[in-house]
Write a protein that holds these residues in place. Sequence first.
Motif, PDB file in Angstrom:
ATOM      1  N   SER A  27       0.947  -1.335   0.090  1.00 52.93           N
ATOM      2  CA  SER A  27      -0.023  -0.098  -0.048  1.00 52.93           C
ATOM      3  C   SER A  27       0.909   1.372   0.157  1.00 52.93           C
ATOM      4  CB  SER A  27      -0.890   0.007   1.123  1.00 52.93           C
ATOM      5  OG  SER A  27      -1.688  -1.111   1.173  1.00 52.93           O
ATOM      6  N   ASP A  79      -3.378  -3.040  -3.838  1.00 48.27           N
ATOM      7  CA  ASP A  79      -2.221  -3.243  -2.858  1.00 48.27           C
ATOM      8  C   ASP A  79      -2.884  -4.563  -2.064  1.00 48.27           C
ATOM      9  OD1 ASP A  79      -4.799  -1.895  -2.149  1.00 48.27           O
ATOM     10  OD2 ASP A  79      -3.971  -1.293  -0.233  1.00 48.27           O
ATOM     11  N   VAL A  81      -1.550  -6.366   2.122  1.00 47.70           N
ATOM     12  CA  VAL A  81      -1.213  -6.146   3.515  1.00 47.70           C
ATOM     13  C   VAL A  81       0.029  -6.937   3.662  1.00 47.70           C
ATOM     14  CG1 VAL A  81      -1.158  -6.669   5.871  1.00 47.70           C
ATOM     15  CG2 VAL A  81      -3.399  -5.752   4.646  1.00 47.70           C
ATOM     16  N   ASP A 116      -5.995 -11.544  -0.562  1.00 49.61           N
ATOM     17  CA  ASP A 116      -6.613 -10.413  -0.615  1.00 49.61           C
ATOM     18  C   ASP A 116      -6.019  -9.184  -1.030  1.00 49.61           C
ATOM     19  OD1 ASP A 116      -8.163  -8.167   0.696  1.00 49.61           O
ATOM     20  OD2 ASP A 116      -7.676  -8.578   2.483  1.00 49.61           O
ATOM     21  N   ASN A 117      -6.423  -8.467  -1.993  1.00 56.72           N
ATOM     22  CA  ASN A 117      -7.478  -9.019  -3.137  1.00 56.72           C
ATOM     23  C   ASN A 117      -6.956  -9.301  -4.283  1.00 56.72           C
ATOM     24  OD1 ASN A 117     -10.059  -6.727  -4.244  1.00 56.72           O
ATOM     25  ND2 ASN A 117     -10.349  -8.809  -3.809  1.00 56.72           N
ATOM     26  N   GLU A 146      -6.118   0.324  -0.612  1.00 58.55           N
ATOM     27  CA  GLU A 146      -7.442  -0.063  -0.042  1.00 58.55           C
ATOM     28  C   GLU A 146      -7.248  -0.187   1.593  1.00 58.55           C
ATOM     29  OE1 GLU A 146     -10.529  -2.638   1.906  1.00 58.55           O
ATOM     30  OE2 GLU A 146      -8.399  -2.877   1.274  1.00 58.55           O
ATOM     31  N   GLU A 147      -5.935  -0.811   1.659  1.00 57.72           N
ATOM     32  CA  GLU A 147      -5.449  -1.408   2.814  1.00 57.72           C
ATOM     33  C   GLU A 147      -5.347  -0.501   3.834  1.00 57.72           C
ATOM     34  OE1 GLU A 147      -6.522  -4.082   3.669  1.00 57.72           O
ATOM     35  OE2 GLU A 147      -6.166  -5.477   2.029  1.00 57.72           O
ATOM     36  N   THR A 148      -4.734   0.799   3.584  1.00 52.33           N
ATOM     37  CA  THR A 148      -4.042   1.821   4.355  1.00 52.33           C
ATOM     38  C   THR A 148      -4.900   3.243   4.314  1.00 52.33           C
ATOM     39  OG1 THR A 148      -2.446   2.466   3.059  1.00 52.33           O
ATOM     40  CG2 THR A 148      -1.919   0.717   4.781  1.00 52.33           C
ATOM     41  N   ASP A 170     -14.108  -8.417  -3.309  1.00 54.33           N
ATOM     42  CA  ASP A 170     -13.396  -8.740  -2.218  1.00 54.33           C
ATOM     43  C   ASP A 170     -13.926  -9.340  -1.015  1.00 54.33           C
ATOM     44  OD1 ASP A 170     -11.061  -7.887  -0.748  1.00 54.33           O
ATOM     45  OD2 ASP A 170     -11.605  -5.766  -0.424  1.00 54.33           O
ATOM     46  N   HIS A 216      -7.073 -10.381  10.619  1.00 55.27           N
ATOM     47  CA  HIS A 216      -7.782  -9.030  10.074  1.00 55.27           C
ATOM     48  C   HIS A 216      -8.778  -8.685  11.172  1.00 55.27           C
ATOM     49  CE1 HIS A 216     -10.757  -6.635   7.619  1.00 55.27           C
ATOM     50  NE2 HIS A 216     -10.115  -7.217   6.522  1.00 55.27           N
ATOM     51  N   ASN A 257      -4.824  -2.141  10.279  1.00 59.54           N
ATOM     52  CA  ASN A 257      -5.986  -3.109   9.928  1.00 59.54           C
ATOM     53  C   ASN A 257      -5.531  -4.620  10.425  1.00 59.54           C
ATOM     54  OD1 ASN A 257      -4.126  -3.471   7.941  1.00 59.54           O
ATOM     55  ND2 ASN A 257      -5.785  -3.080   6.331  1.00 59.54           N
ATOM     56  N   HIS A 458      -4.536 -10.622   6.176  1.00 64.24           N
ATOM     57  CA  HIS A 458      -3.669  -9.595   7.008  1.00 64.24           C
ATOM     58  C   HIS A 458      -2.689 -10.309   8.050  1.00 64.24           C
ATOM     59  CE1 HIS A 458      -7.013  -6.254   6.388  1.00 64.24           C
ATOM     60  NE2 HIS A 458      -6.465  -7.032   4.971  1.00 64.24           N
TER      61      HIS A 458
END
Length: 486
Positions: A27, A79, A81, A116-117, A146-148, A170, A216, A257, A458
């Motif tokens: 990310s 992106d 994790v 993911d993803n 998306e993740e951050t 997702d 997660h 996350n 995650h």
Amino acid sequence: MNTEIRQLEPRELWNKFADLNAIPRPSKKEEGVIAFMKNFGKNLGLETIVDAVGNVIIKKPASPGMENRTTIVMQSHLDMVHQKNNDTVFDFENQGIEMYVDGDWVRAKGTTLGADNGLGVATIMAVLESSTIQHPAIEALFTIDEETGMTGAKGLKGGLLEGKILLNLDTEEDDEIGVGCAGGIDVTATRTYNEEETPEFKIGFSIEVKGLQGGHSGMQIHEGLGNANKIMNRLLFDGFENFGLRISEIDGGSLRNAIPRESKAIVAIDAIHENTFLAEINDHAEIIKSELKTMEPDLKIEVSKVETPEFIMDLGVQEGFTRAMYAAQNGVYRMSADIPDLVETSNNIAKVVVKEGEIYVGCLTRSSVESSKTDLANTLRSTFELTGCEVEFSGDYPGWTPNMKSPILKVLSKIYKDMNGEEAHVAACHAGLECGILGQNYPEMDMISFGPTIKGAHSPDERAQISSAQKYWKFVLEILKQIPAK
């Protein structure tokens, strides 16, 4: 190294996933994967756009005979994790993910897998590349970050997309159709403190919490998993009164996350209390491990003597900090009164750093109800402000309100039942999907979310189920065939 992955069925899906996982894509550092996706679209001869924030849009005309069907948006985020085991040597910014097959699962070697993803991205890539799959006109939307912070979805301007139906890929259970999700906000507490020189009569110890599963911070927040930051605080709490314990450093958790798996502290205690300290902290550790033995069988708490630290934390700040950490909400705050078994509001104390005169505590607060999200954020704010911290709210994003009368929901529900002989589980989730944000600039778009089964997202235990991917791929193909007319 990922040859065995490329032999899995459906090959078009797994091959695209292997291609994608060869590209580092943390990310906020997606330049490489953006260029990769841009070249992918251009090489197919398809209209390809990179917008102002870095989202990639690839447009493909309808298959012959499908021109009268409604244009759809297929959407996933680029992106992933980045988490690894403490003993894994891996450079996420320069290495591709190393995958292997474990029975019915695809895993990564000591790191997150990126399913993911990435499986959603790979699905769309396979559809775009195919000359045989029947589909309506497609606008493939690949968002960044998306993740951050979901900054890709936030930065997507209205008017770029014409599609009236959005398929978000997702969701992480193959029997689930997502119709709603939680919003979120980052709550960050900081303050400075005076460091003191460590008195000569003190000795140093390292305390390490490790071996937790992590996971997660939305989808797994209700599972009773251990939080390394909260466990560490239990071990340090009242340490001054009992052993003259003074904190020098703490470093716990990483991503906002991800439920934190590890924490390390360097402390100083009165030398006269060494034996008592070791006995009592080991007893306390055994109590904590016993509490968590069902969910966290690999939890380790290790205490070892180290060189006495040169500086320690101001005592008054230390006492306030450990009490604030104890009081701060972690985990489920409220369950939904309207949707059975849905977490409405929660908080994850994700990262704690105490070092060189500065305190940092980072939290991610989630809720499907905006007022409840604000309530919990203010609860955390009050807790940390009482101990002299400055508290900042940032990264606020909305939830996605369920629409049980959605036309595309009816289509997917019927297809799922026809294919599997049972009803799909129609649900909202406690994760943060991009649909709520995308809906701000595209309010008339009918949105739905689904995907293959992915466990342990995650965390380095992330794994994608092979048989589920096969089921999911057939579901995707049938959905594309049955998109309704304009």
